[in-house]
Design an enzyme around this catalytic site. Structure first.
Site, PDB file in Angstrom:
ATOM      1  N   ASP A  33       0.834  -1.214   0.000  1.00 23.78           N
ATOM      2  CA  ASP A  33       0.000   0.000   0.000  1.00 23.78           C
ATOM      3  C   ASP A  33       0.861   1.254   0.000  1.00 23.78           C
ATOM      4  O   ASP A  33       1.277   1.744   1.055  1.00 23.78           O
ATOM      5  CB  ASP A  33      -0.920   0.002   1.227  1.00 23.78           C
ATOM      6  N   ASP A 178     -10.768  -4.413  -1.597  1.00 22.39           N
ATOM      7  CA  ASP A 178      -9.698  -3.956  -0.716  1.00 22.39           C
ATOM      8  C   ASP A 178     -10.220  -3.059   0.400  1.00 22.39           C
ATOM      9  O   ASP A 178     -10.661  -1.940   0.146  1.00 22.39           O
ATOM     10  CB  ASP A 178      -8.676  -3.178  -1.566  1.00 22.39           C
TER      11      ASP A 178
END
Ligand code: DX5
Ligand code: ZN
Length: 217
Positions: A33, A178
């Site tokens: 991320d 997600d």
């Protein structure tokens, strides 16, 4: 269902051991991320680079890179070196369709799969025209920028709609969800048509990585 474990919540001290244990527990991908402090508030760019250096030297589990950044091209370039399975950029980071197609083509020219991610409030129809050219759609089920948030329920409808469109148009891309995913909502993800789920907190903070990952698979 494939599982992509987000490394955002992995603590830096003994992170190597954590990565080993996540691999042993059967994660299919490591979800990276990358946040630049501009597209989203936090800046994880240095930490994510460091984690990719470690991951590249200790494991062959593919990297699933999620760029939550404004200067997309420079971040694509800095992640090519890790030869990730996929680089995903945000629809909302592009000024127009042409720029999006440039990013898509550039990633593909480097023999890397390309993903497009949409924030919760972005209408899924906005990316229909891109679908023939991409490998993954990353549906954000939380607002991008932080781990540990609760899944936003009406994003599930978006997944079903995209799955229906995919079937009607014989398209091949994967649907990846997600944010806020755990054993409580995984069945809804599966029914809606997800192929891959990202999970960070649910797995990394669990007592048993293998049980946590298997409960999603
Ligand atoms: C949020 C990230 C997600 C998040 C997932 O901006 O894109 O990948 O870290 O973590 P959990 O599973 O804790 O929501
Ligand atoms: Zn992510």
């Amino acid at each position: 269902m494939e599982v992509s474990t987000s490394v955002l919540t992995v603590k830096k001290d003994n992170c190597i051991k954590t990565f080993y244990n996540l691999e042993a527990a059967g994660t299919d991908y490591f979800h990276i991320d990358v946040m630049d402090g501009k597209f989203v508030e936090d800046d994880t760019s240095a930490l994510m680079k460091e984690y990719c250096e470690y991951l590249n030297s200790i494991t062959n589990i593919p990297l699933d890179v999620h760029l939550m950044v404004s200067d997309v091209m420079s971040y694509i370039n800095s992640y090519l070196v890790y030869e990730p399975r996929c680089i995903t950029v945000h629809y909302e980071a592009a000024k127009d369709r042409e720029q999006l197609m440039n990013w898509i083509n550039y990633i593909k020219e480097n023999n890397i799969k390309v993903g497009i991610s949409v924030k919760p409030q972005t209408d899924i129809k906005e990316i229909y025209e891109l679908l023939p050219y991409i490998h993954v759609v990353l549906i954000m089920t939380v607002e991008p920028g932080k781990g540990g948030q609760a899944l936003i329920p009406d994003t599930i409808e978006k997944i079903s709609k995209l799955n229906e469109y995919r079937q009607q148009n014989n398209l091949e891309f994967d649907i990846e969800a997600d944010g806020g995913i755990n054993s409580e909502n995984i069945e809804k993800m599966r029914e809606a048509g997800c192929d891959i789920v990202v999970a960070g907190t649910y797995i990394v903070n669990s007592e048993n990585y293998k049980e946590a990952i298997n409960s999603l698979k």
